[in-house]
Design a protein around this motif. Structure first.
Motif, short mmCIF file in Angstrom:
data_model
loop_
_atom_site.label_atom_id
_atom_site.label_comp_id
_atom_site.label_asym_id
_atom_site.label_seq_id
_atom_site.Cartn_x
_atom_site.Cartn_y
_atom_site.Cartn_z
N GLN A 122 -3.54 -6.87 -4.25
CA GLN A 122 -2.27 -6.81 -4.99
C GLN A 122 -1.81 -5.36 -5.16
OE1 GLN A 122 -2.40 -8.67 -8.81
NE2 GLN A 122 -0.23 -8.34 -9.20
N ALA A 123 -2.73 -4.44 -5.42
CA ALA A 123 -2.38 -3.03 -5.57
C ALA A 123 -1.81 -2.47 -4.27
CB ALA A 123 -3.60 -2.23 -6.00
N LEU A 124 -2.38 -2.86 -3.13
CA LEU A 124 -1.85 -2.42 -1.84
C LEU A 124 -0.44 -2.96 -1.63
CD1 LEU A 124 -3.64 -1.91 1.42
CD2 LEU A 124 -1.62 -3.31 1.48
N ALA A 125 -0.23 -4.24 -1.96
CA ALA A 125 1.10 -4.84 -1.81
C ALA A 125 2.12 -4.14 -2.71
CB ALA A 125 1.04 -6.32 -2.12
N ASP A 126 1.73 -3.83 -3.94
CA ASP A 126 2.64 -3.13 -4.86
C ASP A 126 2.99 -1.74 -4.34
OD1 ASP A 126 2.60 -5.35 -6.49
OD2 ASP A 126 1.11 -4.52 -7.88
N GLY A 127 1.99 -1.05 -3.78
CA GLY A 127 2.24 0.27 -3.20
C GLY A 127 3.20 0.21 -2.02
N ALA A 128 3.04 -0.80 -1.17
CA ALA A 128 3.92 -0.95 -0.01
C ALA A 128 5.34 -1.26 -0.47
CB ALA A 128 3.40 -2.06 0.90
N ARG A 129 5.48 -2.10 -1.50
CA ARG A 129 6.82 -2.38 -2.04
C ARG A 129 7.46 -1.13 -2.63
NH1 ARG A 129 4.34 -7.36 -4.18
NH2 ARG A 129 5.06 -9.06 -2.86
N ALA A 130 6.65 -0.31 -3.31
CA ALA A 130 7.17 0.92 -3.90
C ALA A 130 7.65 1.89 -2.82
CB ALA A 130 6.09 1.57 -4.75
N ALA A 131 7.06 1.82 -1.63
CA ALA A 131 7.45 2.71 -0.54
C ALA A 131 8.67 2.18 0.23
CB ALA A 131 6.29 2.89 0.42
N GLY A 132 9.14 0.97 -0.10
CA GLY A 132 10.36 0.49 0.52
C GLY A 132 10.23 -0.74 1.38
N LEU A 133 9.04 -1.32 1.51
CA LEU A 133 8.89 -2.54 2.30
C LEU A 133 9.26 -3.76 1.47
CD1 LEU A 133 5.56 -2.10 4.31
CD2 LEU A 133 7.89 -1.93 5.13
N LYS A 134 9.87 -4.73 2.13
CA LYS A 134 10.24 -5.99 1.46
C LYS A 134 9.43 -7.12 2.07
CE LYS A 134 14.93 -4.40 0.82
NZ LYS A 134 16.30 -4.52 1.29
#
Length: 122
Positions: free
Chosen positions: A109-121
């Motif tokens: 979940q932390a990896l997914a949140d980081g990817a979302r914060a970087a601009g991935l949808k």
């Protein structure tokens, strides 16, 4: 069957079930996540062309320069941001999330949140 074998078998069943449903295309590649006790790895994959667009892990030089341990949520979030930044540089903005049979909590979940914060949808 001992406890570890049963746990591993359950992981493999979840992994097969998820991979049967998740497929990456050129427009929306697959963000594949794998973790071990010591590290976490992420790849953005176009399954139609069978090629890896970009990847990041706790073994990346950017992470090693920080001098931190790779087996915690903070490290996973950093790897998520790193994979997100690399994917956006390559022109990828939307992905399909493949958790690889792992439950969606903790480092995944932390990896997914980081990817979302970087601009991935996704």
């Amino acid at each position: 069957m001992n406890k570890n074998q049963a746990k591993r078998a359950g992981l493999q069943r979840r992994k097969r079930r998820v991979r049967a449903k998740v497929f990456g295309t050129a427009e929306r590649p697959r963000l594949s996540v794998h973790r071990t006790n010591a590290n976490i790895y992420a790849q953005v994959i176009d399954d139609q062309d069978s090629k890896t667009i970009c990847s990041a892990s706790t073994l990346s030089p950017e992470f090693k320069a920080l001098g931190k341990v790779g087996s915690n949520k903070e490290a996973a979030e950093f790897v998520g941001k790193l994979i997100g930044e690399r994917a956006v540089e390559k022109g990828v903005t939307e992905v399909t999330f493949d958790r690889g049979g792992f439950l969606y909590h903790g480092r995944i979940q932390a990896l997914a949140d980081g990817a979302r914060a970087a601009g991935l949808k996704f």
